[in-house]
Design an enzyme around this catalytic site. Structure first.
Site, short mmCIF file in Angstrom:
data_model
loop_
_atom_site.label_atom_id
_atom_site.label_comp_id
_atom_site.label_asym_id
_atom_site.label_seq_id
_atom_site.Cartn_x
_atom_site.Cartn_y
_atom_site.Cartn_z
N ASP A 42 0.80 -1.23 0.00
CA ASP A 42 0.00 0.00 0.00
C ASP A 42 0.83 1.28 0.00
O ASP A 42 0.26 2.38 0.01
CB ASP A 42 -0.96 0.00 1.21
CG ASP A 42 -0.24 -0.22 2.53
OD1 ASP A 42 0.94 -0.64 2.51
OD2 ASP A 42 -0.84 0.02 3.58
N GLU A 66 11.60 -4.09 12.30
CA GLU A 66 12.73 -3.45 11.61
C GLU A 66 13.97 -3.50 12.47
O GLU A 66 15.06 -3.88 12.02
CB GLU A 66 12.41 -1.98 11.28
CG GLU A 66 11.23 -1.76 10.36
CD GLU A 66 9.91 -1.63 11.08
OE1 GLU A 66 9.85 -1.95 12.29
OE2 GLU A 66 8.91 -1.22 10.45
#
Ligand code: UDP
Ligand code: MN
Length: 436
Positions: free
Chosen positions: A262, A345
């Site tokens: 997205d 992350e």
């Protein structure tokens, strides 16, 4: 090339929540050294479920096999040892299988103390991904021109492995279509689309094939225990599957980038990350409270990070804010991404031994936004009341609704939903008038 296989990666999971007490990198380094001692470079990896940690009961058993051999003439001890061996194998397989299924220690991925990855044994024996399923693959780049240049002109460029986790919902196909039309402008790119669902989506197979971009379509569902967690680790199982795919193919040439379905990507991003030597970083627009997240750069060097949510993360960056050189990543056999929302992350970058002075700032020293964390409004798939007797070849509506249903956008029903409004000359018409 439709095929179906499940392949757990021969690789332990790394994660630690306690920065002070358990230094992930040091631990990895130790394990890496041990691993190098155990397995000569280039030797085939052992079968994950039969691989024993050096301190595990199974390793002990392996070590004692000579003892068993030395008592060949003595039947009773031999039988006893055999039974012992079988019992231990059974026990070890059971533990590993449980861990591989993500049942190692509860599924509260949002809770620091309950994410199933605290036990060191669990960390060491759990495969990176437990349900990697290859749906289809197209290795040939069928595009003749990219950005008005013939494909041959790009032959020398390193390949970007663009990893897109995606999941079934109403917006999935339009998101992927939009993303594909960005990627169609990018030469030397392999699109790894990892779908968060149990089986293969054949519509997606066809769609990906048609674009002509080299691609791999994986099915890699989130383990069910994590799905219940709030927040759930979104897109982790799929990224892990992609990491496993890269590892299985021994791909040590190219650039890895995690690109959600997205986000919005500027084409300059791709030329910027293609030159990554180790890890490159750049700001991501539309992140949280500041509308941006990214490195702070002074004199051409990354010195700190700007992000509104710190949570003790050493690398407080967004998934779309960095790229990794695969040759660099290959030095870290314990590369991983935990099922820990918000910390994916950070833990991934720790697992590849990142150092501040290794980071290459991109986007004109991190002054430009090359990627936006755009979000699409989610809505439930529609149900429209439309008599099935009319959904045949007499009009387009049968084929249209079949296609919408396959894409998860809308479905027709005889009994449910608002009645389909069909009009002519500005006036609502009876279905039978138009369709019979
Ligand atoms: N995703 C997924 N499974 C899920 C939810 C999300 O694979 O259950 C994917 C999604 O398609 C996207 C990425 O994971 O590529 C991040 O999810 P999302 O965009 O919903 O999160 P956000 O960007 O809002 O943090
Ligand atoms: Mn998103």
């Amino acid at each position: 090339m439709p095929s179906a296989y499940y392949a757990p990666l021969d690789q332990p999971q790394t994660s630690s929540d306690d920065d002070e007490e358990e230094d992930i990198e040091r631990h990895q380094q130790q394990q890496q050294n041990k691993r190098h001692q155990r397995r000569p470079k280039g030797a085939a990896p052992s079968i994950p479920f039969l691989k024993a940690h050096p301190h595990s009961p199974m390793a002990h058993l392996r070590g004692s096999s000579g003892v068993v051999g030395g008592r060949r003439r003595c039947l009773l001890p031999l039988l006893g040892a055999l039974l012992f061996l079988i019992a231990f194998c059974y026990f070890t397989l059971g533990v590993d299988t449980r861990l591989a299924l993500g049942l190692g220690g509860g599924g509260g991925a949002s809770d620091d103390s309950d994410d199933g990855m605290h036990s060191l044994d669990g960390i060491l024996s759990r495969a990176l991904n437990e349900t990697l399923h290859l749906c289809s693959e197209g290795l040939l780049d069928r595009r003749l021109y990219v950005q008005d240049k013939p494909m041959e002109q790009y032959g020398h460029l390193p390949i970007i492995y663009f990893v897109t986790p995606t999941y079934p919902r109403r917006e999935q196909i339009p998101e992927l279509t939009r993303l594909a039309h960005t990627l169609l402008h990018v030469p030397r790119l392999h699109w790894l689309v990892a779908n968060d669902q149990e089986g293969c989506n054949m519509f997606m197979d066809m769609m990906l094939k048609k674009f002509g971009i080299p691609y791999t379509h994986l099915a890699s569902p989130m383990p069910s225990n994590f799905r219940k967690a709030k927040p759930a680790p979104r897109g982790v199982a799929n990224r892990r599957a992609a990491l496993q795919w890269l590892r299985q193919r021994n791909l040590t040439n190219g650039i890895l980038y995690f690109g959600d379905d997205d986000n919005t990507y500027d084409l300059r991003l791709f030329s910027e990350i293609r030159q990554t030597q180790r890890v490159s970083m750049f700001p991501v627009g539309f992140i949280a409270d500041y509308g941006v997240s990214g490195p702070v750069v002074r004199k051409g060097k990354v010195v700190a990070f700007l992000d509104s949510w710190l949570a003790g993360r050493r690398w407080p960056v967004d998934m779309a804010g960095f790229a990794v050189n695969l040759e660099y990543m290959a030095q870290f056999p314990y590369v991983n991404m935990p099922y820990k929302p918000g910390f994916e992350e950070d833990r991934f970058l720790r697992s590849i031994g990142l150092r501040l002075d290794h980071i290459e700032p991109r986007g004109n020293n991190c002054t430009e936004i090359l990627v936006w964390h755009t979000q699409t409004k989610n809505k439930k798939a529609a149900v429209v009341r439309l008599e099935s007797e009319y959904l045949d070849g007499r009009s387009n509506l049968g084929a249209l609704f079949r296609s919408l249903k396959i894409m998860g956008v809308a479905s027709a029903s005889d009994t449910e939903g608002p009645k389909a409004l069909i009009s002519k000359n500005g006036k609502a018409a009876a279905h039978s008038t138009i369709l019979s």
